[in-house]
Design an enzyme around this catalytic site. Sequence first.
Site, PDB file in Angstrom:
ATOM      1  N   HIS A 191       0.831  -1.204   0.000  1.00  0.00           N
ATOM      2  CA  HIS A 191       0.000   0.000   0.000  1.00  0.00           C
ATOM      3  C   HIS A 191       0.867   1.257   0.000  1.00  0.00           C
ATOM      4  O   HIS A 191       0.436   2.320   0.453  1.00  0.00           O
ATOM      5  CB  HIS A 191      -0.959   0.014   1.196  1.00  0.00           C
ATOM      6  CG  HIS A 191      -1.775  -1.218   1.347  1.00  0.00           C
ATOM      7  ND1 HIS A 191      -2.912  -1.457   0.608  1.00  0.00           N
ATOM      8  CD2 HIS A 191      -1.597  -2.319   2.126  1.00  0.00           C
ATOM      9  CE1 HIS A 191      -3.413  -2.633   0.932  1.00  0.00           C
ATOM     10  NE2 HIS A 191      -2.627  -3.188   1.841  1.00  0.00           N
ATOM     11  N   SER A 315      17.162  16.081 -19.960  1.00  0.00           N
ATOM     12  CA  SER A 315      16.187  17.165 -19.971  1.00  0.00           C
ATOM     13  C   SER A 315      16.746  18.311 -20.802  1.00  0.00           C
ATOM     14  O   SER A 315      17.951  18.572 -20.767  1.00  0.00           O
ATOM     15  CB  SER A 315      15.899  17.641 -18.547  1.00  0.00           C
ATOM     16  OG  SER A 315      15.211  18.877 -18.549  1.00  0.00           O
TER      17      SER A 315
END
Length: 484
Positions: A191, A315
């Site tokens: 979770h 980038s």
Amino acid sequence: MVNASRVSFADISPAIALGALDGRYRGAIAPLVDHLSEAALNRERLHVEVEWLITLTNGTPTGPIVPGAPTLTDAEKDYLRAIVTSFDADGITELASIERETVHDVKAVEYYIKRRIADAPTHLGANTSLPAVSELVHFACTSEDINNLSYALMVKGAVTQVWLPAARALADQVAAMAHEHKSVPMLSRTHGQPATPTTLGKELAVLAHRLRRQITRIEHDEYLGKLNGATGTFGAHSVALPDVEWPQVSRQFVEHLGLTWNPLTTQIESHDWQAELYSDVARYNRILHNLATDVWTYISLGFFTQIPVPGATGSSTMPHKVNPIRFENAEANLEISCALLDVLASTLVTSRMQRDLTDSSSQRNIGSAFGHSLLAIDNVARGLDRLAVAESVLRGDLDANWEVLGEPIQSVMRAAAVAGVDGMDNPYERLKELTRGQRIGSADLIAFVRGLGLPPQDTERLAALTPATYVGLAQELVETYLEP
């Protein structure tokens, strides 16, 4: 507003690809072109037609299936089979020219073969018997007799010769990583929250095992075919030659091609085998998608570092970036592949009554479905190859989450309570109060353990336990149940 002065890319020769698979990513998927392109379809059509002709003339130990047909010599059979093996760019162009006249792709294949048969005396001498069997090309066949066998051969070739080797190699790569890192402890996330530690290798082993299980299913999938006429009744066959055992001939022919015979069909082979195969491939894709998202997440957590490709840019504005683009590219392509495979699997199993042509258009997208999957496999393999394990980050993550040891401590307390040790009441609740939603350190946990009154051997075992050593049988599971 359209700029009328722009060059029209549609007029540039050679033609510019519309899709990414035949453009930007051509190199990764090129091996599929030999199997799942339009040219490959026509080559398999030629193959099926030629082998059917040879079967009709040389189909039994005692001679031809068709009475009066000559038994072909080895040279004549070689000549016919060379029509297939020599099918090249010129042949593709010629066949396309014939199809523009016939406006029918399978009929164009028939005429292409007949042209070669008419030329046979030039190559084999005037005494060749090939011109005498020209009308046995496409004998008693409907187009779907040729097409279904061709598609089965195409897909079988693509899967067994291209896709499966790549899928196996990737699963083996993951398995090798699992063995390499089988003893590297790692904090689990259930979770998204800190949970019982494992090892990096064991988690990779789970994915390798899942991928290999799907590969095994795909290896055992069948490729069905039929040759039984316009509505699956051997109508033309049995009227033309009523004394021939046509179902037996059909079965032997389909099996001669390396396929599984389907005895009961309408005009089309029902495509159920395709639906089964595509569902299995899509399941492999989805497991691989799970691997890609997990590895992406491990990279974001710093568990993996990415080895920069020399000269590459991550980038356009942030020089430090090394983006997990291989895994992101794989996710997108797996999703596209699964969408196509799902559509094929759900639509190909339905045909209106004895025949409609929806499958004809659908099946032309098989190449794209496998292409996007193959591209994703390539990207994941290349991405995994540029990873390094950041063991210091893994250790730091474990050391920051001592509360995960609440599980083994309360489990030891439960066992001790059953054995009659006093003071072991409510072990789960006591550990929950100590650890739930809280950060605790080794000193807190050791103090708690030493105050429990456990037998000395249990106390010392728990006091020595750390998140990094609480990995259960993770290493042994990899060593025992996952082949390298």
